[in-house]
Design a protein around this motif. Structure first.
Motif, PDB file in Angstrom:
ATOM      1  N   VAL A  73      38.725 -34.651  14.368  1.00  0.00           N
ATOM      2  CA  VAL A  73      37.666 -34.106  15.176  1.00  0.00           C
ATOM      3  C   VAL A  73      36.445 -34.222  14.339  1.00  0.00           C
ATOM      4  O   VAL A  73      35.421 -34.767  15.011  1.00  0.00           O
ATOM      5  CB  VAL A  73      38.128 -32.763  15.498  1.00  0.00           C
ATOM      6  CG1 VAL A  73      36.953 -32.117  16.155  1.00  0.00           C
ATOM      7  CG2 VAL A  73      39.144 -32.714  16.485  1.00  0.00           C
ATOM      8  N   ASP A  74      36.327 -34.056  13.040  1.00  0.00           N
ATOM      9  CA  ASP A  74      35.175 -34.257  12.242  1.00  0.00           C
ATOM     10  C   ASP A  74      34.577 -35.570  12.239  1.00  0.00           C
ATOM     11  O   ASP A  74      33.540 -35.978  12.228  1.00  0.00           O
ATOM     12  CB  ASP A  74      35.079 -33.650  10.855  1.00  0.00           C
ATOM     13  CG  ASP A  74      35.370 -32.220  10.897  1.00  0.00           C
ATOM     14  OD1 ASP A  74      35.123 -31.450  11.811  1.00  0.00           O
ATOM     15  OD2 ASP A  74      35.921 -31.694   9.874  1.00  0.00           O
ATOM     16  N   GLN A  75      35.402 -36.366  11.988  1.00  0.00           N
ATOM     17  CA  GLN A  75      35.182 -37.731  12.013  1.00  0.00           C
ATOM     18  C   GLN A  75      34.859 -38.599  13.587  1.00  0.00           C
ATOM     19  O   GLN A  75      33.671 -39.343  13.382  1.00  0.00           O
ATOM     20  CB  GLN A  75      36.446 -38.767  11.525  1.00  0.00           C
ATOM     21  CG  GLN A  75      36.879 -38.615  10.075  1.00  0.00           C
ATOM     22  CD  GLN A  75      38.105 -39.090   9.653  1.00  0.00           C
ATOM     23  OE1 GLN A  75      38.912 -39.625  10.664  1.00  0.00           O
ATOM     24  NE2 GLN A  75      38.388 -39.230   8.575  1.00  0.00           N
ATOM     25  N   ILE A  76      35.259 -37.871  14.509  1.00  0.00           N
ATOM     26  CA  ILE A  76      34.943 -38.578  16.023  1.00  0.00           C
ATOM     27  C   ILE A  76      33.618 -37.815  16.063  1.00  0.00           C
ATOM     28  O   ILE A  76      32.586 -38.565  16.769  1.00  0.00           O
ATOM     29  CB  ILE A  76      35.884 -38.089  17.123  1.00  0.00           C
ATOM     30  CG1 ILE A  76      37.196 -38.783  16.731  1.00  0.00           C
ATOM     31  CG2 ILE A  76      35.466 -38.166  18.406  1.00  0.00           C
ATOM     32  CD1 ILE A  76      38.351 -38.204  17.424  1.00  0.00           C
ATOM     33  N   GLU A  77      33.233 -36.840  15.775  1.00  0.00           N
ATOM     34  CA  GLU A  77      32.009 -35.943  15.808  1.00  0.00           C
ATOM     35  C   GLU A  77      30.959 -37.014  15.133  1.00  0.00           C
ATOM     36  O   GLU A  77      29.920 -36.993  15.492  1.00  0.00           O
ATOM     37  CB  GLU A  77      32.181 -34.591  15.618  1.00  0.00           C
ATOM     38  CG  GLU A  77      32.757 -33.647  16.564  1.00  0.00           C
ATOM     39  CD  GLU A  77      32.881 -32.491  16.336  1.00  0.00           C
ATOM     40  OE1 GLU A  77      33.397 -31.463  17.044  1.00  0.00           O
ATOM     41  OE2 GLU A  77      32.498 -31.873  15.177  1.00  0.00           O
ATOM     42  N   ALA A  78      31.343 -37.317  13.836  1.00  0.00           N
ATOM     43  CA  ALA A  78      30.382 -38.006  13.121  1.00  0.00           C
ATOM     44  C   ALA A  78      30.010 -39.456  13.662  1.00  0.00           C
ATOM     45  O   ALA A  78      28.764 -39.720  13.718  1.00  0.00           O
ATOM     46  CB  ALA A  78      30.818 -37.869  11.578  1.00  0.00           C
ATOM     47  N   GLU A 106      53.074 -27.970   9.703  1.00  0.00           N
ATOM     48  CA  GLU A 106      52.174 -27.372  10.373  1.00  0.00           C
ATOM     49  C   GLU A 106      50.776 -27.586   9.894  1.00  0.00           C
ATOM     50  O   GLU A 106      49.841 -28.038  10.613  1.00  0.00           O
ATOM     51  CB  GLU A 106      52.507 -25.974  11.206  1.00  0.00           C
ATOM     52  CG  GLU A 106      53.301 -26.003  12.027  1.00  0.00           C
ATOM     53  CD  GLU A 106      53.596 -24.681  12.740  1.00  0.00           C
ATOM     54  OE1 GLU A 106      54.071 -24.702  14.025  1.00  0.00           O
ATOM     55  OE2 GLU A 106      53.584 -23.626  11.914  1.00  0.00           O
ATOM     56  N   GLU A 107      50.482 -26.684   8.801  1.00  0.00           N
ATOM     57  CA  GLU A 107      49.428 -26.849   8.260  1.00  0.00           C
ATOM     58  C   GLU A 107      48.612 -28.061   8.019  1.00  0.00           C
ATOM     59  O   GLU A 107      47.402 -28.452   8.144  1.00  0.00           O
ATOM     60  CB  GLU A 107      49.345 -25.853   7.102  1.00  0.00           C
ATOM     61  CG  GLU A 107      48.141 -25.743   6.220  1.00  0.00           C
ATOM     62  CD  GLU A 107      46.895 -25.028   7.075  1.00  0.00           C
ATOM     63  OE1 GLU A 107      47.398 -24.303   7.885  1.00  0.00           O
ATOM     64  OE2 GLU A 107      45.764 -25.052   6.899  1.00  0.00           O
ATOM     65  N   ALA A 108      49.576 -28.867   7.370  1.00  0.00           N
ATOM     66  CA  ALA A 108      49.032 -30.235   7.082  1.00  0.00           C
ATOM     67  C   ALA A 108      48.680 -31.057   8.380  1.00  0.00           C
ATOM     68  O   ALA A 108      47.584 -31.898   8.543  1.00  0.00           O
ATOM     69  CB  ALA A 108      50.255 -31.169   6.487  1.00  0.00           C
ATOM     70  N   ASN A 109      49.480 -30.801   9.532  1.00  0.00           N
ATOM     71  CA  ASN A 109      49.155 -31.356  10.891  1.00  0.00           C
ATOM     72  C   ASN A 109      47.842 -30.692  11.264  1.00  0.00           C
ATOM     73  O   ASN A 109      47.057 -31.675  11.955  1.00  0.00           O
ATOM     74  CB  ASN A 109      50.256 -31.231  11.886  1.00  0.00           C
ATOM     75  CG  ASN A 109      51.481 -31.986  11.556  1.00  0.00           C
ATOM     76  OD1 ASN A 109      51.441 -33.333  10.810  1.00  0.00           O
ATOM     77  ND2 ASN A 109      52.450 -31.814  12.145  1.00  0.00           N
ATOM     78  N   ARG A 110      47.615 -29.450  11.341  1.00  0.00           N
ATOM     79  CA  ARG A 110      46.271 -28.972  11.516  1.00  0.00           C
ATOM     80  C   ARG A 110      45.139 -29.435  10.815  1.00  0.00           C
ATOM     81  O   ARG A 110      44.023 -29.726  11.441  1.00  0.00           O
ATOM     82  CB  ARG A 110      46.341 -27.428  11.636  1.00  0.00           C
ATOM     83  CG  ARG A 110      46.731 -26.448  12.635  1.00  0.00           C
ATOM     84  CD  ARG A 110      46.408 -25.098  12.529  1.00  0.00           C
ATOM     85  NE  ARG A 110      47.173 -24.432  11.215  1.00  0.00           N
ATOM     86  CZ  ARG A 110      48.525 -24.209  11.368  1.00  0.00           C
ATOM     87  NH1 ARG A 110      49.045 -24.310  12.717  1.00  0.00           N
ATOM     88  NH2 ARG A 110      48.892 -23.315  10.459  1.00  0.00           N
ATOM     89  N   GLU A 111      45.234 -29.734   9.515  1.00  0.00           N
ATOM     90  CA  GLU A 111      44.033 -30.275   8.778  1.00  0.00           C
ATOM     91  C   GLU A 111      43.779 -31.678   9.010  1.00  0.00           C
ATOM     92  O   GLU A 111      42.800 -32.061   9.285  1.00  0.00           O
ATOM     93  CB  GLU A 111      44.499 -29.984   7.278  1.00  0.00           C
ATOM     94  CG  GLU A 111      44.593 -28.732   6.748  1.00  0.00           C
ATOM     95  CD  GLU A 111      44.877 -28.567   5.164  1.00  0.00           C
ATOM     96  OE1 GLU A 111      45.204 -27.666   4.848  1.00  0.00           O
ATOM     97  OE2 GLU A 111      45.176 -29.614   4.710  1.00  0.00           O
ATOM     98  N   SER A 112      44.823 -32.343   9.213  1.00  0.00           N
ATOM     99  CA  SER A 112      44.796 -33.705   9.725  1.00  0.00           C
ATOM    100  C   SER A 112      43.889 -33.837  11.076  1.00  0.00           C
ATOM    101  O   SER A 112      43.153 -34.674  11.098  1.00  0.00           O
ATOM    102  CB  SER A 112      46.052 -34.295   9.883  1.00  0.00           C
ATOM    103  OG  SER A 112      45.834 -35.843  10.325  1.00  0.00           O
TER     104      SER A 112
END
Length: 77
Positions: free
Chosen positions: A63-68, A52-58
């Motif tokens: 989202v960060d990449q899309i915003e950039a 779950e944590e790995a999926n959240r981080e991914s």
């Protein structure tokens, strides 16, 4: 949480298709056997939480990449 007492060799059935059997009890360790359809995912809780944590981080990185990428196209240099 439902709490049941079972002895070695006894089982519980979940929704007609999952059977959990107590195989052995040694001190603090309990070995269980699980019979379930192959499409049912079964994880140790610590493994499930790590997934779950790995999926959240991914997802957060995406989202960060899309915003950039959006900033790049809005503000071309």
């Amino acid at each position: 949480m439902l709490v049941l007492s079972r002895k070695k060799g006894e089982s519980i059935i979940i929704q007609d298709e999952i059977e959990i059997t107590v195989l052995s009890v040694e001190g603090d360790n309990i070995r269980i056997g699980i019979k379930a359809p192959k499409d049912i995912e079964i994880f140790r809780k610590e493994v499930y939480l790590a997934i779950e944590e790995a999926n959240r981080e991914s997802a957060a990185q995406q989202v960060d990449q899309i915003e950039a990428l959006m900033r790049h196209y809005r503000e071309p240099k």
